[in-house]
Structure formats: C-alpha cells, structure tokens
Write an enzyme that holds these catalytic residues in place. Structure first.
Site, PDB file in Angstrom:
ATOM      1  N   THR A 133     -17.856  10.761  26.558  1.00  0.00           N
ATOM      2  CA  THR A 133     -17.397  10.200  27.822  1.00  0.00           C
ATOM      3  C   THR A 133     -18.000  11.041  28.942  1.00  0.00           C
ATOM      4  OG1 THR A 133     -15.433  11.548  27.569  1.00  0.00           O
ATOM      5  CG2 THR A 133     -15.207   9.224  27.043  1.00  0.00           C
ATOM      6  N   LYS A 186     -14.783  13.828  31.508  1.00  0.00           N
ATOM      7  CA  LYS A 186     -13.951  14.991  31.147  1.00  0.00           C
ATOM      8  C   LYS A 186     -14.542  16.230  31.818  1.00  0.00           C
ATOM      9  CE  LYS A 186     -11.947  12.831  27.067  1.00  0.00           C
ATOM     10  NZ  LYS A 186     -12.699  11.643  26.669  1.00  0.00           N
TER      11      LYS A 186
END
Ligand code: DSN
Length: 422
Positions: free
Chosen positions: A233, A236
């Site tokens: 992702t 983060k």
C-alpha cells in the site's frame, strides 16, 4: 493560514454546496490534531499529496497503460503515470512498477492472478499470527479460491519459524509463497524465504505494505532483490495517498499488468496515481530517510516505555514502525484497552497476539505504531510520555482520571499539531 487557503478555494465551494460534509472534513482535522494517532497503518500525507488527490485528474478515464489507452485525451495522465513508474523503479531498484492497484488487497489479488489458478496451493502467514486477510483467510477471496497452507510464529520466541516454513513448503509444494505481515514487529529474513522458494520451485511474493516506507527510506533491508513480486500500500509509512502498488522483476511485468487491468480492475484512479508519484518523489529526499529512521527509533522507545509500564512487547520489542503489546498480565483485553485509550483521545487498535486465547474482536493485545506521530515531529523523549499516557489510560478507568489524562494527551498533541499550516 485559513482553512480555505490550505484546502484551496474549492473548500469554500464545498462549504457552500455541502456544509454537512465540509463539517466532517473540519471535524476530522480537529480529531487528528486533538489526539495521538497510533494506528500503525496510518500516516499524515503531505499537502502536496492531498493537492494531487483533490485534482481534476479524478475526472479522467484511462483504462490501459501509458501510450496504450482505451480513451482519448490521456496525454497528461500518461505523464503522471510515467513519472510515477520511473520514480518507483529508481527508489526501489526494481525492473517494473504498476501504480494502478486501488488498494493493497487489489495489489494482492493481482499478484495471485498473475501467478496462480484457482485451487493452487499457496503458503502464507496466518492472520492470527500477524498475516493479512488476503493471505488465506477463509472469509477472503484468497482462502475461498486457493488452497492456503498457513505458517506462524513459534510460541516461545514469537518469531517466524523458518524451519516450519521450509518443512511446510517441502510437504505442500506451493506454487506461491507469501511473506509479509500486518502485526509482526521484527524484520523478515527475505533471503531465507528466497532459498525456501527456490528449493521447492515456488514464486516468492512479499507483501511489504507495512514496511515499504522503511525500505524506501533505507532504514531496513529491501525485499526487492529477493522477491519475484512485491506488493504494498502507499499510505502507511510511505506516507502517500490511500492505494496500492506492485513492483516486480521483468519476468512478471506483463502478467502483473494484465492481472491489474483488465483482469481485476477497470479504469485507474489517475488522481491517486499522480498522488503516488508525488509521494515517491518525497520518499526520494534525504529528509524522508531521516524520517524513516526516526519512525523506528520512536517505536523502539515506545516499546521500551510500554515495557516499563508493565505492558509486554511481543517478540521482545521491535525493529520496525509497530509494536504489538500483550495485555494479559495487565488483566485487560485489547477491546477494552482500545476503548479506554480512545476515551482519552489515544487512537490505536486491538490486535490478536500469537496463540491468543481471545477471539479477534476481543483480542489480548494492542498494536501501536509511530508513522503519524513521527510525521508530527515527535522524538524518543515524547515516546516515553506516550507510553506513560497509554499505561495510565489502560490502568485508570474512573472519569476524573480520564479527564485529566485527556488534557495531558491534548497538551502533548498540541505541541506537534498535525497539518500545522492550517
Ligand atoms: N488494515 C491494514 C492494517 O491496519 O494493517 C492492513 O490492510
């Protein structure tokens, strides 16, 4: 600076057109600024990333890839995607990058689709030991469509048992081996996983969602030289927009691209692709390397501080941005701790610990992370205070102490305001 100059003149239009949603935006910012954000998978993106996200690129259909689209008028969005791909290749030293996955789960779906057919065997870390839903949970596509063999951590060390992984790989001959986790505080030995994958002829995929920002900031070793495919992702530690990415060797490039589009996604979110490119540029800066190292230093100080509060860090501490805390000695469940901390404006999440006797919605642990507080500028000394505030929140439950505690939390957060230019 006023709200409207920070969010752009469009904020005034939003306030006029939809005061209810404008109020949500203002309220969420107030929430971020009032408390401590310790969810290990969250961060505060830069205003530059937010600007790209809130742009007219959101309007553009661009199914396909740069230079090979199914729509006209893609010359500008092509540039954004090409710039982002080049930055990813430079930053991670990979052969190929795909910036289109809408999320980490979408990136993982694409990786499965590139490598496997339904029914194939996959070896992945079990969710109760720190894995992820997409690593074979029965309620997820991964567990429904594939034959997933789980591995875990040892009960005595709470570390990945590489001998167990090798034994399982030899016994089950998986097509795909996945390493990476959402609640594993220690470094993963990618070379060991590569050797196991080579021994059984498996493809190695690393789900690096949690720690890819630490890799980008050169604060921990990279999985890229070892893995066939790395998914992650972008929101983060990496501090980009909410979304996913895949990087891989040239051997897997075409299969990954086809697995993202047209197999599992339609039109890419070009405002998000542009925002990912912005985040990748930010991650190339020396200041980002300083940030990534500070995230770890802060997390280690936080784990030490929590241990001093009588709250045990799983696996003896952390090498990363998160620490998992076993609350059993304190006689409090993760669910109760999350509630008590939340009442004092400390946002964190309950989390299963390895061999947890409690069901996941109750859990015996909490997971705490330092990406957001480090973005705010906090350092190791502040982490001692954060640990003390968490310890007090978990121990003291009467409402007068909660009011005092909340005031202390707000005072600390107020010294490092999120989005200070507003
Ligand atoms: N939900 C994310 C996390 O909090 O770790 C993983 O997808």
């Amino acid at each position: 600076m006023t709200e409207s100059t920070f969010w752009g003149p469009d904020f005034d239009e939003l306030r006029a057109a939809d005061p209810e949603i404008a109020d949500v935006l203002v309220g969420e910012l107030a929430r971020l600024r009032r408390g401590l954000q310790l969810i290990a998978s969250e961060n505060f993106t830069s205003p530059a990333v937010l600007a790209a996200l809130g742009s007219t690129l959101s309007n553009k259909y661009a199914e396909g890839y740069p230079g090979r689209r199914y729509y006209g008028g893609c010359e500008q969005v092509d540039r954004a995607e090409e710039i982002g791909i080049a930055r990813a290749k430079q930053l991670f030293g990979c052969d190929h990058a795909n910036l289109q996955p809408h999320s980490g789960a979408s990136a993982n779906l694409a990786a499965y689709a590139a490598v496997c057919m339904p029914g194939d065997t996959v070896l992945a870390m079990s969710l109760p030991h720190g894995g992820h839903l997409t690593h074979g949970s029965k309620v997820n596509f991964s567990g429904k469509w594939f034959s997933v063999v789980p591995y875990g951590v040892r009960e005595d060390t709470e570390l990945i048992d590489y001998d167990e992984v090798r034994d399982l790989a030899r016994a089950h001959r998986p097509k795909l081996i996945i390493c990476g986790a959402t609640a594993y505080p220690r470094l993963i030995d990618f070379a060991a996983f590569r050797a196991i994958a080579d021994e059984v002829g498996a493809v190695l995929m690393v789900d690096a969602a949690h720690f890819i920002g630490l890799v980008a900031g050169q604060a921990i070793p990279s999985p890229v030289p070892y893995a066939d495919i790395v998914t992650f992702t972008t929101h983060k530690v990496l501090r980009g927009p909410r979304g996913g990415m895949v990087v891989c060797t040239s051997e897997w490039a075409q299969k990954i691209d086809k697995a993202v589009f047209p197999f599992s996604q339609g039109g890419p979110l070009m405002h998000a692709v542009a925002a990912k490119a912005v985040a990748l540029k930010e991650a190339q800066q020396p200041s980002y390397q300083t940030y990534a190292s500070q995230v770890i230093a802060n997390c280690q100080a936080l784990a030490d501080g929590l241990a001093a509060e009588g709250l045990r860090p799983v696996a003896g501490g952390t090498d990363t941005h998160l620490t998992l805390i076993d609350l059993r000695e304190a006689g409090v469940t993760g669910q109760e701790a999350e509630l008590r901390c939340g009442a004092a404006q400390i946002t964190l999440n309950k989390n299963a610990i390895p061999y947890d006797p409690q069901p996941p919605m109750v859990a015996s642990g909490i997971r705490v992370g330092t990406p957001s507080v480090t973005t705010q500028g906090m350092t190791e000394g502040d982490m001692k205070d954060v640990a003390n505030l968490i310890g007090r929140a978990i121990r003291d439950v009467d409402s007068s102490s909660t009011a005092e505690l909340t005031a202390s939390v707000e005072a600390l957060a107020g010294r490092y305001p999120a989005y200070p230019r507003i």
